[in-house]
Design a protein around this motif. Sequence first.
Motif, short mmCIF file in Angstrom:
data_model
loop_
_atom_site.label_atom_id
_atom_site.label_comp_id
_atom_site.label_asym_id
_atom_site.label_seq_id
_atom_site.Cartn_x
_atom_site.Cartn_y
_atom_site.Cartn_z
N PRO A 1 40.35 42.41 36.98
CA PRO A 1 40.88 41.77 38.19
C PRO A 1 42.02 42.55 38.84
CG PRO A 1 41.61 40.61 36.23
CD PRO A 1 40.61 41.62 35.77
N VAL A 2 42.09 42.43 40.14
CA VAL A 2 43.20 42.98 40.93
C VAL A 2 43.93 41.79 41.55
CG1 VAL A 2 43.81 44.33 42.98
CG2 VAL A 2 42.04 45.15 41.41
N VAL A 3 45.25 41.73 41.36
CA VAL A 3 46.01 40.57 41.83
C VAL A 3 46.93 40.87 43.01
CG1 VAL A 3 45.88 39.39 39.61
CG2 VAL A 3 47.81 40.94 40.08
N SER A 4 47.10 42.16 43.34
CA SER A 4 47.86 42.49 44.55
C SER A 4 47.41 43.84 45.06
CB SER A 4 49.37 42.49 44.29
OG SER A 4 49.77 43.64 43.58
N ILE A 5 47.51 44.00 46.38
CA ILE A 5 47.23 45.27 47.04
C ILE A 5 48.37 45.56 47.98
CG2 ILE A 5 45.67 46.51 48.60
CD1 ILE A 5 43.39 44.85 47.55
N ASN A 6 49.00 46.72 47.79
CA ASN A 6 50.15 47.11 48.61
C ASN A 6 51.23 46.02 48.60
OD1 ASN A 6 48.92 49.56 49.31
ND2 ASN A 6 47.88 48.63 51.07
N GLN B 1 36.93 58.35 21.93
CA GLN B 1 38.25 57.73 22.02
C GLN B 1 38.17 56.32 21.48
OE1 GLN B 1 39.70 57.81 26.07
NE2 GLN B 1 40.53 59.86 25.88
N LYS B 2 38.98 56.02 20.48
CA LYS B 2 39.12 54.64 20.05
C LYS B 2 40.00 53.92 21.06
CE LYS B 2 38.56 55.11 15.04
NZ LYS B 2 39.20 54.92 13.70
N LYS B 3 39.56 52.77 21.52
CA LYS B 3 40.33 52.07 22.55
C LYS B 3 39.98 50.60 22.54
CE LYS B 3 41.45 52.57 27.49
NZ LYS B 3 41.15 53.33 28.72
N SER B 4 41.00 49.76 22.64
CA SER B 4 40.78 48.32 22.76
C SER B 4 40.45 48.02 24.22
CB SER B 4 42.02 47.55 22.32
OG SER B 4 41.82 46.16 22.46
N ILE B 5 39.21 47.67 24.47
CA ILE B 5 38.74 47.50 25.84
C ILE B 5 38.51 46.04 26.19
CG2 ILE B 5 36.75 47.97 27.34
CD1 ILE B 5 36.59 50.73 26.00
N VAL B 6 37.94 45.29 25.27
CA VAL B 6 37.62 43.89 25.55
C VAL B 6 38.89 43.05 25.68
CG1 VAL B 6 36.44 41.83 24.71
CG2 VAL B 6 35.37 44.08 24.43
N ASP B 7 39.78 43.16 24.70
CA ASP B 7 41.05 42.41 24.74
C ASP B 7 42.10 43.26 25.45
OD1 ASP B 7 39.98 40.22 23.35
OD2 ASP B 7 40.32 41.23 21.43
N SER B 8 42.00 43.33 26.76
CA SER B 8 42.86 44.19 27.56
C SER B 8 44.00 43.39 28.20
CB SER B 8 42.04 44.86 28.67
OG SER B 8 42.86 45.40 29.67
N LEU C 1 45.86 44.37 30.55
CA LEU C 1 45.78 44.59 32.00
C LEU C 1 44.77 43.65 32.65
CD1 LEU C 1 46.77 46.27 34.38
CD2 LEU C 1 44.93 47.90 33.90
N ALA C 2 43.63 43.45 31.97
CA ALA C 2 42.63 42.52 32.50
C ALA C 2 43.14 41.09 32.47
CB ALA C 2 41.34 42.64 31.71
N SER D 1 35.44 51.99 31.16
CA SER D 1 36.62 51.75 30.34
C SER D 1 37.35 50.46 30.70
CB SER D 1 37.60 52.93 30.44
OG SER D 1 38.00 53.12 31.78
N GLY D 2 37.14 49.96 31.93
CA GLY D 2 37.83 48.76 32.37
C GLY D 2 36.95 47.53 32.48
#
Length: 284
Positions: A250-255, A117-124, A126-127, A245-246
């Motif tokens: 970072p996670v910025v909120s939970i529930n 799978q070609k995928k942009s992973i570093v410049d994410s 979401l990250a 893949s990720g």
Amino acid sequence: MRHVYVNGDYLPETEARVSIFDRGFLFADGVYEVTLVLDGRLVDFSGHMARLRRSLGELDMPFSLAEEKLLEIHRELIERNQISEGLVYLQVTRGVADRDFNFPLKSTPNTVVLFTQKKSIVDSPLAARGQHVVTFDDLRWRRCDIKTVQLLYPSMAKMQAKAQGADDAWLVKDGFITEGSSSNAYIVTTDGTVVTRDLSTDILQGITREAVLLCAGSLQLRVEERPFTVEESENAAEAFSTSASGLVSPVVSINDKPIGAGKPGSITAHLRQLYLERKRASAI
């Protein structure tokens, strides 16, 4: 057109075929690995192959391809598909046999499939912005340490999270976070301690997890491998997940509750940067 590997042959993806009697299709009787590709090279390949062998052993599944041959196949697919950044998936099943709950003869050839799978992973993106996660009961089977292809419940959890406007799900067993739908889960306490679930049959022994914990040690961060609660997660200074893949995400909120300042934290950023530096240097 993308080329794939099926049982010894390199084929255009439109020509690839697997039998309807394959046990991976009938029983999810198979295992897989996903290896990160950076700059056209494989990250932590030997670690993934060691985990593959462990998964096969836990399922008493014979497999004869040597690591050197698997490396050759991975590299051939990267070249044929011109993958600079992305992923290589490897799936191995117990092979083709008439439908029966009993395992077929050990001499039954495996089905071996690889694709890229070609995928942009570093410049994410979401990250960069950070993930919003929600929690769900962990209803998976009790051997989550084996990387099998039976991924229906994690897929359902991810889709339920998306339906609630979140990016992903973190799973909860007996009040404690186990892991994400397709990642290992971490929090950073207010005193800067990195906490992640200890290894057991409740979680997958992440290859990225192992590397990131080594990075944490190099940064002289305190690390605790132990269960942690949903409430502890919601009150943490930072949170993040790791996967091939990720990377470190970072996670910025939970529930719907902000974690710390509600934006990616500095410890997470440092771990992601160091992980990338190390893996670019050691990729093969």
